[in-house]
Design an enzyme around this catalytic site. Structure first.
Site: not given
Ligand code: MN
Length: 741
Positions: A93-94, A64, A277, A89, A157
């Site tokens: 947090e994790d 990821h 279109d 990223h 993300d």
């Protein structure tokens, strides 16, 4: 020696390294001295921190961040710092890794961006309430846009999470997809990331409206060959002239996004085949900076020499770029077969900005110029800043014209439903599920009861009240706005009418036999004229719905000529006839709910006590199932009446009705061979009561039966019970409250 087969770990390790190298190749053009070391450090840290984690799909978690990093560089055009941040990223947090560690290893800028990314996730996971969500979103934009890379990485993300949404549970899919179309797609649009925006919208639609998505995708696939041929033929003469111009160029014919096709269908109320279109032709020029503008206009003149342009559809964003940086020249011309074709003309630089947003813009300025990048950040901040104190209004303004025609409302669980502006509570019900729409009796908006015709406002929280006995009504068509709801209601009314007409025809034919009269065309015409009806179907329908007096019909059929004079006496409620299904829900009209304000709201009968007309009853406003009618002596009544008296609605039956209600009877007696046949004789033959179920227990010569029957009211039930008590062997007959199911 035999080589052992590689283990799963070894295979995965190989794949992780392969993906990392692919990322390095993508970043290479942006890399400065020392960048490679930073990237390796970030990769190693993320790999180690996530080593025991897997995604919902079962893959190693590190895929990821690696993929988000690839999107950041390849699809958004950001550089090394952003790639480092994308790799890291999720770690704060994790995992165990702290912001301090990040700052120590990568410095202040990376730490600040990671901090921002961590805070956004926090905002998201906690917010449930609409205005919280909107307020948090505003905060996120204003405070975290200190470094707009936070938002760009967040978008990458979200894009990867949307691409891999299949492995999430259904309810999560809906929540994430709604949030994406509500917040992230407009955000991408605002930042000029058209490719990201279109993909986010298409992926959202895939989960929020899978039927529509699949249908349009299938039709696009089916029409691809034809479209490709059309585009090829269309391009030929332009290509020839462009080549004569001596300017390198590229021509592409690209289908529009599924979501934009769907929007066209919705906005213009047309079918897929009528969207003219479905694709745009794009001419991309390789033009030096000095002659960009004139080159675009030269290409324009070639196109419009070949094909007739629609003067109303010329858009010049070359002279005045859009606020988000978009530059392009658009024209719509008449192609073969009278078909309008949109042609977009732009240079390679403009095209890259259009696809990847303004970030790409800076590639064309001197590289490494931090001032230029800072200027861009400042500009984005300005775009995002808004003095509007009201968060919801902020969101509305923010969404620009793109979504001005939509209204966003929430389910009680906080899921977001997007509808066209002007949509009503009933549209909302149909949008959730057809069955919910069909059974909809009312709605609570922001906890207040509103009629079905209530027009939704942005941010409304809508709870739909349903009833199992509800049927779609023709006057619903006056206040639904979505094509989906309209067609479902029409179909249901048609089906119901056809069904009833069939029943009515059988009754009519049987009666005519009884009256010993032939159904001739002449007689039928006389009947139709007498009762002011248009077709035999109307007559059958009225018979089945008991809105025609059979005695009167009989009198007329036997002596049509005599009765013709008394035409005025025939009584058909003509006003109600237009409302084809109302009569079926007449149960609602027979119940008088005393509180005037909610007298239009329908009800359901509580299954704990199965009330029937004649019973003393009260209504109870439930959280999710509308008003429930209980008997006053229901075992639950004491509790409900005492604890929630404010939710009790006084109710009473107005009159006996033709509608049947379910009631339970318990019979005890001696287990005699004849007892069951005696009971069913009374129920089915003597009183012609419909039985739903019967179950019998025998024990040491004793018999105990429970029967669920359909009765009209308490009087009806009392008669039945009295008769049952007379059956030989029956000792006791009681009504019971609880549903045996
Ligand atoms: Mn993530």
């Amino acid at each position: 020696m035999e080589a052992a087969a590689p283990s799963r770990e070894e295979i995965e390790r190989g794949e992780i390294l392969r993906r990392y190298r692919a990322l390095l190749r993508a970043v290479k053009p942006f890399m400065k001295k020392g960048d490679k070391k930073q990237l390796r450090l970030a990769f190693d840290m993320a790999l180690d921190a996530h080593k025991d984690m897997r995604r919902k799909s079962g893959e190693p978690y590190i895929y990821h961040p690696l993929e988000v990093a690839r999107i950041v560089v390849e699809e958004i055009g950001l550089g090394t710092t952003s790639v480092v941040c994308a790799l890291l990223h999720d770690v704060v947090e994790d995992t165990e890794i702290t912001l301090e560690q990040i700052e120590k290893e990568f410095g202040n800028v990376v730490a600040r961006i990671i901090d921002g990314l961590t805070k956004i996730s926090g905002l998201y996971n906690k917010s449930t309430n609409t205005s919280d969500q909107a307020e948090n979103f505003r905060k996120m934009l204003l405070t975290l846009a200190d470094d707009v890379r936070v938002i760009l990485i967040k978008l990458a993300d979200r894009l990867h999470n949307m691409r891999t949404l299949d492995s999430m549970p259904k309810d999560k899919q809906l929540k994430i997809a709604s949030e994406t179309s509500f917040l992230f797609a407009p955000l991408a649009h605002r930042l000029g990331l058209y490719a990201v925006k279109s993909e986010l919208e298409d992926l959202s639609l895939k989960y929020t409206d899978p039927e529509i998505y699949k249908d349009i995708a299938r039709r696009l696939q089916e029409t691809k060959l034809k479209r490709d041929r059309f585009i090829r033929d269309f391009i030929v003469p332009i290509r020839k002239e462009m080549e004569a111009l001596g300017l390198p160029f590229e021509i592409k014919g690209r289908p529009k996004s599924i979501n934009s096709i769907y929007n066209k269908m919705r906005k213009q109320g047309v079918e897929f085949d009528e969207v003219y279109d479905l694709f745009a032709i794009r001419i991309i020029l390789e033009s030096p900076a000095e002659t960009e503008k004139s080159d675009c206009w030269r290409a324009y003149s070639i196109v419009t020499d070949m094909y007739q342009p629609n003067p109303n559809r010329l858009r010049d964003w070359v002279s005045t770029p859009k606020a988000n940086g978009y530059e392009s020249l658009h024209t719509t011309v008449m192609g073969a077969g009278g078909r309008w074709v949109e042609v977009q003309i732009r240079t390679k630089r403009m095209d890259e900005i259009a696809e990847k947003g303004l970030a790409a813009h800076w590639k064309y300025k001197e590289s490494g110029n931090d001032n230029a990048f800072d200027a861009w950040l400042t500009r984005i901040r300005e775009v995002l800043e808004n003095p509007e104190p009201n968060a919801l209004e902020f969101i509305d303004n923010f969404k620009l014209q793109l979504y001005a025609k939509d209204v966003f409302a929430f389910t009680p669980k906080g899921d977001l439903i997007k509808l066209a502006a002007g949509a009503t509570a009933l549209d909302f019900a149909f949008e959730i599920h057809t069955d919910i729409g069909m059974k909809c009796i009312g709605a609570k908006v922001n906890h207040k009861i509103v009629p079905l015709s209530y027009p939704l406002q942005n941010g409304d929280q809508v709870e739909i009240l349903t009833s199992s006995i509800q049927k779609p009504k023709s006057d619903w068509l006056k206040f639904v706005t979505t094509a989906k709801a309209k067609s479902k209601i029409k179909q249901a009314i048609k089906d119901y009418r056809r069904e009833m007409a069939d029943t009515g025809r059988d009754i009519f034919e049987k009666k005519m036999k009884q009256w010993k009269t032939q159904i001739t065309e002449e007689l039928m015409n006389k009947i139709l004229s007498q009762f002011k009806l248009q077709s035999p179907v109307d007559l059958h329908y009225l018979i089945a719905t008991e809105r025609i007096d059979l005695a009167q019909l009989k009198a007329f059929v036997l002596e049509p000529n005599k009765a013709a004079e008394s035409r005025a006496s025939s009584r058909i409620d003509e006003k109600n006839f237009g409302n084809l299904v109302r009569s079926n829900s007449s149960a609602a009209d027979d119940l008088l709910i005393i509180d005037d304000k909610i007298s239009k709201i329908d009800y359901t009968l509580a299954s704990c006590c199965n009330p029937i007309p004649g019973d003393e009853i009260f209504g109870f406003v439930t959280i999710s199932e509308g008003i429930k009618i209980h008997r006053v002596n229901c075992p639950n009544a004491v509790h409900l009446l005492s604890k929630y008296s404010y939710r009790v609605v006084k109710s009473k039956w107005t009159q006996a009705s033709e509608v049947s209600f379910l009631a339970g009877i318990r019979i005890t007696g001696l287990d005699d061979i004849g007892i069951i046949s005696g009971i069913s004789q009374v129920i089915s033959t003597d009183l012609k009561v419909n039985m739903r179920s019967i179950s019998v227990l025998s024990n040491d010569g004793m018999f105990e039966g429970t029967i669920m029957v359909f009765v009209n009211d308490t009087k009806h039930l009392d008669t039945l019970m009295r008769k049952l008590l007379q059956v030989k062997g029956v000792l006791k007959v009681t009504r019971f409250d609880s549903h045996p199911d």
